[in-house]
Design a protein around this motif. Structure first.
Motif, PDB file in Angstrom:
ATOM      1  N   PHE A   1      13.145  -8.555   7.109  1.00  0.00           N
ATOM      2  CA  PHE A   1      11.869  -8.579   6.761  1.00  0.00           C
ATOM      3  C   PHE A   1      11.313  -7.357   7.216  1.00  0.00           C
ATOM      4  CE2 PHE A   1       7.902  -9.377   8.989  1.00  0.00           C
ATOM      5  CZ  PHE A   1       7.103  -9.820   7.770  1.00  0.00           C
ATOM      6  N   ILE A   2      10.398  -6.977   6.680  1.00  0.00           N
ATOM      7  CA  ILE A   2       9.680  -5.503   6.663  1.00  0.00           C
ATOM      8  C   ILE A   2       8.142  -5.775   6.815  1.00  0.00           C
ATOM      9  CG2 ILE A   2       9.182  -3.397   5.950  1.00  0.00           C
ATOM     10  CD1 ILE A   2      11.843  -3.553   4.110  1.00  0.00           C
ATOM     11  N   ASN A   3       7.497  -5.348   7.633  1.00  0.00           N
ATOM     12  CA  ASN A   3       5.975  -5.265   8.052  1.00  0.00           C
ATOM     13  C   ASN A   3       5.701  -3.849   7.540  1.00  0.00           C
ATOM     14  OD1 ASN A   3       3.328  -5.587   8.323  1.00  0.00           O
ATOM     15  ND2 ASN A   3       3.444  -4.618  10.468  1.00  0.00           N
ATOM     16  N   ALA A   4       4.946  -3.891   6.445  1.00  0.00           N
ATOM     17  CA  ALA A   4       4.474  -2.562   5.838  1.00  0.00           C
ATOM     18  C   ALA A   4       2.948  -2.300   5.779  1.00  0.00           C
ATOM     19  CB  ALA A   4       5.169  -2.238   4.570  1.00  0.00           C
ATOM     20  N   THR A   5       2.384  -3.173   6.744  1.00  0.00           N
ATOM     21  CA  THR A   5       0.969  -3.079   6.877  1.00  0.00           C
ATOM     22  C   THR A   5       0.442  -2.612   8.436  1.00  0.00           C
ATOM     23  OG1 THR A   5       0.750  -5.184   8.268  1.00  0.00           O
ATOM     24  CG2 THR A   5       1.089  -5.322   5.777  1.00  0.00           C
ATOM     25  N   PRO A   6      -0.855  -2.223   8.499  1.00  0.00           N
ATOM     26  CA  PRO A   6      -1.051  -1.883  10.020  1.00  0.00           C
ATOM     27  C   PRO A   6      -1.235  -3.111  11.067  1.00  0.00           C
ATOM     28  CG  PRO A   6      -2.772  -1.274   8.154  1.00  0.00           C
ATOM     29  CD  PRO A   6      -1.727  -2.209   7.730  1.00  0.00           C
ATOM     30  N   VAL A   7      -0.792  -4.157  10.689  1.00  0.00           N
ATOM     31  CA  VAL A   7      -1.037  -5.309  11.552  1.00  0.00           C
ATOM     32  C   VAL A   7      -0.296  -4.949  12.876  1.00  0.00           C
ATOM     33  CG1 VAL A   7      -0.896  -7.596  11.863  1.00  0.00           C
ATOM     34  CG2 VAL A   7      -1.738  -7.009   9.732  1.00  0.00           C
ATOM     35  N   GLY A   8      -1.020  -5.011  13.963  1.00  0.00           N
ATOM     36  CA  GLY A   8      -0.003  -5.105  15.287  1.00  0.00           C
ATOM     37  C   GLY A   8      -0.124  -3.546  15.859  1.00  0.00           C
ATOM     38  N   MET A   9      -0.995  -2.662  15.041  1.00  0.00           N
ATOM     39  CA  MET A   9      -1.115  -1.137  15.364  1.00  0.00           C
ATOM     40  C   MET A   9      -2.168  -1.303  16.416  1.00  0.00           C
ATOM     41  SD  MET A   9      -2.392   2.037  13.150  1.00  0.00           S
ATOM     42  CE  MET A   9      -1.006   1.828  12.110  1.00  0.00           C
ATOM     43  N   TYR A  10      -2.006  -0.207  17.343  1.00  0.00           N
ATOM     44  CA  TYR A  10      -3.025  -0.104  18.354  1.00  0.00           C
ATOM     45  C   TYR A  10      -4.491  -0.047  17.961  1.00  0.00           C
ATOM     46  CZ  TYR A  10      -5.286   1.987  22.485  1.00  0.00           C
ATOM     47  OH  TYR A  10      -6.268   2.146  23.480  1.00  0.00           O
ATOM     48  N   PRO A  11      -5.602  -0.634  18.396  1.00  0.00           N
ATOM     49  CA  PRO A  11      -5.607  -1.289  19.513  1.00  0.00           C
ATOM     50  C   PRO A  11      -5.294  -2.628  19.511  1.00  0.00           C
ATOM     51  CG  PRO A  11      -7.815  -0.846  18.784  1.00  0.00           C
ATOM     52  CD  PRO A  11      -6.800  -0.080  17.446  1.00  0.00           C
ATOM     53  N   LYS A  12      -5.317  -3.149  18.365  1.00  0.00           N
ATOM     54  CA  LYS A  12      -5.010  -4.684  18.002  1.00  0.00           C
ATOM     55  C   LYS A  12      -3.498  -5.074  18.321  1.00  0.00           C
ATOM     56  CE  LYS A  12      -8.912  -5.253  14.865  1.00  0.00           C
ATOM     57  NZ  LYS A  12      -9.488  -5.622  13.665  1.00  0.00           N
ATOM     58  N   VAL A  13      -2.933  -4.745  19.490  1.00  0.00           N
ATOM     59  CA  VAL A  13      -1.703  -4.855  19.829  1.00  0.00           C
ATOM     60  C   VAL A  13      -1.223  -6.437  19.997  1.00  0.00           C
ATOM     61  CG1 VAL A  13      -1.443  -2.881  20.899  1.00  0.00           C
ATOM     62  CG2 VAL A  13      -1.960  -4.721  22.270  1.00  0.00           C
ATOM     63  N   ASP A  14      -2.013  -7.303  19.944  1.00  0.00           N
ATOM     64  CA  ASP A  14      -1.527  -8.798  20.058  1.00  0.00           C
ATOM     65  C   ASP A  14      -1.544  -9.375  18.813  1.00  0.00           C
ATOM     66  OD1 ASP A  14      -1.494  -8.721  22.904  1.00  0.00           O
ATOM     67  OD2 ASP A  14      -3.789  -9.137  23.110  1.00  0.00           O
ATOM     68  N   ASP A  15      -1.560  -8.851  17.661  1.00  0.00           N
ATOM     69  CA  ASP A  15      -1.608  -9.294  16.222  1.00  0.00           C
ATOM     70  C   ASP A  15      -0.332  -9.161  15.781  1.00  0.00           C
ATOM     71  OD1 ASP A  15      -4.251  -9.761  16.377  1.00  0.00           O
ATOM     72  OD2 ASP A  15      -4.823  -8.337  15.366  1.00  0.00           O
ATOM     73  N   SER A  16       0.153 -10.332  14.958  1.00  0.00           N
ATOM     74  CA  SER A  16       1.295 -10.030  14.238  1.00  0.00           C
ATOM     75  C   SER A  16       1.261 -10.544  12.923  1.00  0.00           C
ATOM     76  CB  SER A  16       2.379 -10.971  14.731  1.00  0.00           C
ATOM     77  OG  SER A  16       3.829 -10.716  14.123  1.00  0.00           O
ATOM     78  N   VAL A  17       2.041 -10.058  11.822  1.00  0.00           N
ATOM     79  CA  VAL A  17       1.742 -10.605  10.453  1.00  0.00           C
ATOM     80  C   VAL A  17       2.490 -11.341  10.359  1.00  0.00           C
ATOM     81  CG1 VAL A  17       4.023  -9.142   9.591  1.00  0.00           C
ATOM     82  CG2 VAL A  17       1.700  -9.271   8.127  1.00  0.00           C
TER      83      VAL A  17
ATOM     84  N   GLY B   1       0.804  -1.258  -0.098  1.00  0.00           N
ATOM     85  CA  GLY B   1       0.033   0.038   0.044  1.00  0.00           C
ATOM     86  C   GLY B   1       1.002   1.366  -0.031  1.00  0.00           C
ATOM     87  N   GLY B   2       0.265   2.409   0.774  1.00  0.00           N
ATOM     88  CA  GLY B   2       0.905   3.760   0.446  1.00  0.00           C
ATOM     89  C   GLY B   2       2.393   3.648   1.033  1.00  0.00           C
ATOM     90  N   VAL B   3       2.403   3.148   2.438  1.00  0.00           N
ATOM     91  CA  VAL B   3       3.767   3.138   2.887  1.00  0.00           C
ATOM     92  C   VAL B   3       4.740   2.340   2.426  1.00  0.00           C
ATOM     93  CG1 VAL B   3       3.382   1.471   4.690  1.00  0.00           C
ATOM     94  CG2 VAL B   3       4.806   3.299   5.290  1.00  0.00           C
ATOM     95  N   ALA B   4       4.453   1.263   1.714  1.00  0.00           N
ATOM     96  CA  ALA B   4       5.371   0.461   1.066  1.00  0.00           C
ATOM     97  C   ALA B   4       5.752   0.992  -0.206  1.00  0.00           C
ATOM     98  CB  ALA B   4       4.481  -0.849   0.555  1.00  0.00           C
ATOM     99  N   ARG B   5       5.148   1.815  -1.139  1.00  0.00           N
ATOM    100  CA  ARG B   5       5.713   2.587  -2.054  1.00  0.00           C
ATOM    101  C   ARG B   5       7.348   3.194  -2.095  1.00  0.00           C
ATOM    102  NH1 ARG B   5       2.959   2.515  -6.658  1.00  0.00           N
ATOM    103  NH2 ARG B   5       4.013   4.332  -7.524  1.00  0.00           N
ATOM    104  N   PRO B   6       7.364   4.242  -0.985  1.00  0.00           N
ATOM    105  CA  PRO B   6       8.275   4.685  -0.880  1.00  0.00           C
ATOM    106  C   PRO B   6       9.556   3.911  -0.324  1.00  0.00           C
ATOM    107  CG  PRO B   6       6.906   5.531   0.889  1.00  0.00           C
ATOM    108  CD  PRO B   6       6.268   4.910  -0.141  1.00  0.00           C
TER     109      PRO B   6
END
Length: 285
Positions: free
Chosen positions: A195-211, A133-138
């Protein structure tokens, strides 16, 4: 230092801008270095972007930051655009060179510096990134040219294929993109260096999620998460637990600001102070 007729003005244009930490970060840095600059955030409606850009020239401002939703629209009103920003298709920083407006994108630069400051060299590395997505482009346009292999995944097949096709058309390198598949991701991570996570996974409030699951991580894998709230995501906690190098997205946020600051002022930015201001603004310290 008070505002005078000699004070250099730098603005942020976007909508909304009330949440931005840029004024806090940059004004503290200007004060620290004794620079006669001031940074102000200005809300600009979509139909007034051209007028806002013209105002940078008219008021002889030193420059500007551009945030959502104007990063693409603002490009057409500039005199010159950095080739990497042209490829990315968005700018976030403007420098006024005596009425000649130069646009660039420091988001990817911020990501590169986040890793380099931790001693991570991108050259010759295999990089696996989830997110197109957007953050992945740059990130893609700044990381892929140096990588031995650059592997992209995204849950939306059309998104990852579009970005992969663009990268292969404009850059040299071994670049592949796939729709996210747990077995394929696991296979590509076996010999990955970064390894890069360029997704919102793990962002508050879903802090127990990992990509990705913890068992795909290794001690010799560098793990970079663009998420910065929380400061330490589950992905980064998992990485630290096995003593892998874990890098938070907060430093990308700081270093994109550092790159803009240094472009405007031609001075070395006070990075620790700028980081402190960002963390305070996020309520993380």
């Amino acid at each position: 230092m008070g505002i005078t007729g000699k004070t250099q003005l730098i603005i942020l244009i976007g909508n909304p801008v009330e949440h931005s930490m840029s004024p806090k970060m940059h004004n503290a840095a200007f004060k620290e270095l004794g620079l006669d600059y001031v940074y102000v955030a200005l809300r600009v409606d979509n139909n007034k972007v051209k007028k806002a850009i013209e105002g940078i020239r008219a008021f002889n401002m030193k420059g500007a930051n551009v945030t959502v939703p104007h990063k693409i629209n603002a490009m057409q009103y500039l005199d010159e655009i950095d080739p990497v920003a042209e490829n990315i298709g968005a700018i976030n920083t403007i420098l006024n060179k005596d009425g000649h407006l130069y646009g660039t994108n420091t988001d990817g630069i911020g990501a590169v510096r986040s890793l380099s400051e931790e001693g991570v060299d991108l050259k010759g590395k295999k990089i696996v990134m989830i997110g197109a997505g957007g953050v992945a482009r740059p990130i893609s346009y700044n990381f892929a040219p140096d990588a031995k292999e650059f592997i992209l995944f995204d849950i939306v097949e059309s998104s990852v294929q579009t970005l992969t096709d663009e990268l292969n058309e404009k850059l040299k390198g071994t670049i592949h993109g796939y729709q996210s598949d747990s077995e394929k991701i696991a296979k590509e991570l076996q010999d990955a260096d970064i390894f890069i996570n360029a997704t919102p996974v793990g962002m508050y409030p879903k802090v127990d999620d990992s990509v990705i699951p913890k068992d795909l991580l290794r001690e010799d894998l560098v793990v970079f998460d663009v998420v910065y709230n929380p400061l330490e995501t589950k992905l980064l906690k998992d990485a630290k637990a096995i003593e892998a190098k874990a890098i938070s997205g907060v430093m990308m946020l700081v270093y994109q600001g550092v790159a803009a600051f240094e472009l405007w002022t031609d001075k070395k930015a006070p990075v620790p102070l700028m980081k402190k201001m960002v963390l305070e603004g996020l309520g993380l310290i």
